[in-house]
Write a protein that holds these residues in place. Structure first.
Motif, mmCIF file in Angstrom:
data_model
loop_
_atom_site.group_PDB
_atom_site.id
_atom_site.type_symbol
_atom_site.label_atom_id
_atom_site.label_comp_id
_atom_site.label_asym_id
_atom_site.label_seq_id
_atom_site.Cartn_x
_atom_site.Cartn_y
_atom_site.Cartn_z
ATOM 1 N N GLU A 143 0.833 -1.209 0.000
ATOM 2 C CA GLU A 143 0.000 0.000 0.000
ATOM 3 C C GLU A 143 0.864 1.254 0.000
ATOM 4 O O GLU A 143 0.561 2.230 -0.703
ATOM 5 C CB GLU A 143 -0.915 -0.017 1.223
ATOM 6 C CG GLU A 143 -1.978 -1.111 1.174
ATOM 7 C CD GLU A 143 -2.787 -1.177 2.452
ATOM 8 O OE1 GLU A 143 -2.464 -0.412 3.403
ATOM 9 O OE2 GLU A 143 -3.738 -1.982 2.518
ATOM 10 N N ALA A 144 1.954 1.253 0.781
ATOM 11 C CA ALA A 144 2.853 2.409 0.796
ATOM 12 C C ALA A 144 3.528 2.594 -0.560
ATOM 13 O O ALA A 144 3.705 3.733 -1.030
ATOM 14 C CB ALA A 144 3.905 2.233 1.893
ATOM 15 N N LYS A 145 3.881 1.496 -1.213
ATOM 16 C CA LYS A 145 4.487 1.585 -2.535
ATOM 17 C C LYS A 145 3.517 2.162 -3.550
ATOM 18 O O LYS A 145 3.892 2.983 -4.405
ATOM 19 C CB LYS A 145 4.952 0.192 -2.968
ATOM 20 C CG LYS A 145 5.736 0.180 -4.257
ATOM 21 C CD LYS A 145 6.225 -1.222 -4.581
ATOM 22 C CE LYS A 145 7.018 -1.243 -5.888
ATOM 23 N NZ LYS A 145 7.485 -2.620 -6.224
ATOM 24 N N ALA A 146 2.233 1.754 -3.453
ATOM 25 C CA ALA A 146 1.225 2.296 -4.373
ATOM 26 C C ALA A 146 1.012 3.787 -4.148
ATOM 27 O O ALA A 146 0.889 4.565 -5.101
ATOM 28 C CB ALA A 146 -0.090 1.533 -4.190
ATOM 29 N N ARG A 147 0.998 4.209 -2.866
ATOM 30 C CA ARG A 147 0.849 5.638 -2.576
ATOM 31 C C ARG A 147 2.054 6.431 -3.096
ATOM 32 O O ARG A 147 1.895 7.540 -3.628
ATOM 33 C CB ARG A 147 0.692 5.856 -1.070
ATOM 34 C CG ARG A 147 -0.648 5.389 -0.519
ATOM 35 C CD ARG A 147 -0.871 5.948 0.884
ATOM 36 N NE ARG A 147 0.156 5.501 1.803
ATOM 37 C CZ ARG A 147 0.067 4.420 2.561
ATOM 38 N NH1 ARG A 147 -1.002 3.649 2.481
ATOM 39 N NH2 ARG A 147 1.030 4.099 3.411
ATOM 40 N N GLU A 152 4.501 10.141 -7.010
ATOM 41 C CA GLU A 152 5.518 10.429 -8.027
ATOM 42 C C GLU A 152 4.891 10.733 -9.378
ATOM 43 O O GLU A 152 5.364 11.602 -10.118
ATOM 44 C CB GLU A 152 6.467 9.238 -8.133
ATOM 45 C CG GLU A 152 7.372 9.056 -6.914
ATOM 46 C CD GLU A 152 8.234 7.820 -7.016
ATOM 47 O OE1 GLU A 152 8.052 7.060 -8.011
ATOM 48 O OE2 GLU A 152 9.068 7.600 -6.114
ATOM 49 N N GLU A 153 3.805 10.019 -9.700
ATOM 50 C CA GLU A 153 3.113 10.288 -10.966
ATOM 51 C C GLU A 153 2.515 11.685 -10.978
ATOM 52 O O GLU A 153 2.572 12.409 -11.975
ATOM 53 C CB GLU A 153 2.033 9.230 -11.188
ATOM 54 C CG GLU A 153 1.312 9.364 -12.517
ATOM 55 C CD GLU A 153 0.265 8.278 -12.703
ATOM 56 O OE1 GLU A 153 -0.431 8.311 -13.737
ATOM 57 O OE2 GLU A 153 0.137 7.411 -11.812
ATOM 58 N N GLU A 154 1.928 12.067 -9.830
ATOM 59 C CA GLU A 154 1.345 13.415 -9.736
ATOM 60 C C GLU A 154 2.425 14.494 -9.860
ATOM 61 O O GLU A 154 2.226 15.511 -10.537
ATOM 62 C CB GLU A 154 0.608 13.551 -8.404
ATOM 63 C CG GLU A 154 -0.131 14.867 -8.245
ATOM 64 C CD GLU A 154 -0.872 14.938 -6.936
ATOM 65 O OE1 GLU A 154 -1.464 16.000 -6.652
ATOM 66 O OE2 GLU A 154 -0.868 13.941 -6.195
ATOM 67 N N GLU A 155 3.577 14.276 -9.234
ATOM 68 C CA GLU A 155 4.670 15.249 -9.344
ATOM 69 C C GLU A 155 5.198 15.333 -10.777
ATOM 70 O O GLU A 155 5.540 16.414 -11.258
ATOM 71 C CB GLU A 155 5.802 14.851 -8.388
ATOM 72 C CG GLU A 155 5.449 15.025 -6.913
ATOM 73 C CD GLU A 155 6.551 14.558 -5.999
ATOM 74 O OE1 GLU A 155 7.573 14.058 -6.531
ATOM 75 O OE2 GLU A 155 6.397 14.697 -4.761
ATOM 76 N N ALA A 156 5.240 14.185 -11.467
ATOM 77 C CA ALA A 156 5.691 14.199 -12.860
ATOM 78 C C ALA A 156 4.728 14.989 -13.741
ATOM 79 O O ALA A 156 5.149 15.744 -14.627
ATOM 80 C CB ALA A 156 5.830 12.761 -13.369
#
Length: 327
Positions: A143-147, A152-156
């Motif tokens: 779950e932490a990896k998915a968050r 990271e996707e949002e920052e990209a």
């Protein structure tokens, strides 16, 4: 220990204790053609299974050494207290060894892994996820990896939008004759300072590119090409309203004649204080005492007697030197 079983076929399936029997039925159904041995440290009657030809349920005390490598799959319903007993179970399987791990069996797992010399892979089955142990930790890590991936996707995406915005930013080309900056993609074809509507051709011909900019109250303009009609309209609102004719105050009322203060009253003659009272005769001080009793600074004060009341005690110590040989 059977060397035929590979590490990937030796697995632990953690499960809550109340769902062990249900998980056991699920695993047996996955291998209908395999010969399965179900081992337990307790009484075999506690395991409720339908009668099947390919499944054998035994306890650790009933297991015979002559049946080594006679079964395809070993399923440990629980773990024994001693690791060597589990190694006896392990020797009965050829292909696969599975462990149903409950919360009470975790304390015996470390000794078994130490005797094996390696860790056993833990894998929770969907629908039978436990509420304890490493499976829960793995779930939290996933779950932490998915968050983290979503963040990271949002920052990209933000960086991409920012780069696009910077790329679309108009380029500065210089200044015109009036000293105003000129940018690459700004043609000033619209009234951006008012409502954003396009300018008409007659407006473009008669007006300068900066005429549509409004003039605010108190703003000074040095450009002679601007249209001052709107400026005059704005000024008429800034003029103060006429206050009208002021009412005459009329003739001031006279304060009247001042009243005479009149003649001052005489203070009169001051009263005499009279003769001062006598304080009376002072008492005689009497004869002064002589100063003979005072200590003289020239003579030192006598020292106090420090002699002890009793003479100090003396102890005679004999000499420790060796006597002469002649004596």
């Amino acid at each position: 220990m059977s060397s035929e079983i590979q590490r990937k076929n030796h697995r632990i399936h953690p499960c809550n204790t109340e769902r062990k029997t249900e998980l056991l039925h699920f695993l047996i159904a996955q291998y209908p053609e395999k010969k399965i041995l179900v081992a337990t440290a307790n009484n075999t009657q506690s395991i409720l299974l339908t009668k099947t030809t390919n499944v054998t349920v035994v306890s650790d005390g009933e297991m015979s050494p002559s049946e080594k490598n006679q079964y395809d799959i070993l399923i440990s319903y629980d773990l024994p207290d001693k690791a060597i007993i589990y190694m006896t179970r392990f020797a009965h399987a050829r292909e696969m060894a599975l462990i149903l791990l409950g919360s009470e069996d975790q304390k015996h797992l470390y000794a078994i892994e130490t005797l094996l010399g390696r860790t056993i892979i833990q894998e929770s089955i969907a629908g039978f996820e436990p509420s304890f142990g490493i499976a829960v930790d793995n779930q939290h890590k996933a779950e932490a990896k998915a968050r983290r991936a979503a963040r990271e996707e949002e920052e990209a995406l933000k960086k991409e939008r920012w780069a696009k915005k910077e790329k679309e930013k108009p380029k500065f080309l210089g200044k015109d004759a009036n000293g105003k900056p000129i940018f690459e993609k700004k043609s000033r074809e619209r009234n951006h300072y008012i409502d954003g509507t396009p300018r008409k051709d007659d407006e473009k011909a008669t007006q300068t590119p900066y005429k549509s900019k409004p003039v605010f109250f108190g703003e000074k303009s040095n450009s002679s090409n601007r249209d001052t009609s709107k400026k005059d309209e704005q000024k008429q609102f800034s003029k103060p309203k006429p206050e009208g004719d002021k009412k005459p105050y009329g003739d001031k009322k006279p304060f009247g004649e001042k009243k005479p203060f009149g003649e001052k009253k005489p203070y009169g003659d001051k009263k005499p204080y009279g003769d001062k009272k006598a304080f009376g005769d002072k008492k005689p001080y009497g004869e002064k005492k002589p100063y003979d009793g005072k200590k003289s600074f020239d003579k030192p004060a006598p020292k106090a007697d420090t002699t002890p009341a009793r003479a100090p005690r003396r102890i005679n110590v004999k000499s420790l030197k060796p006597k002469d040989a002649t004596e």
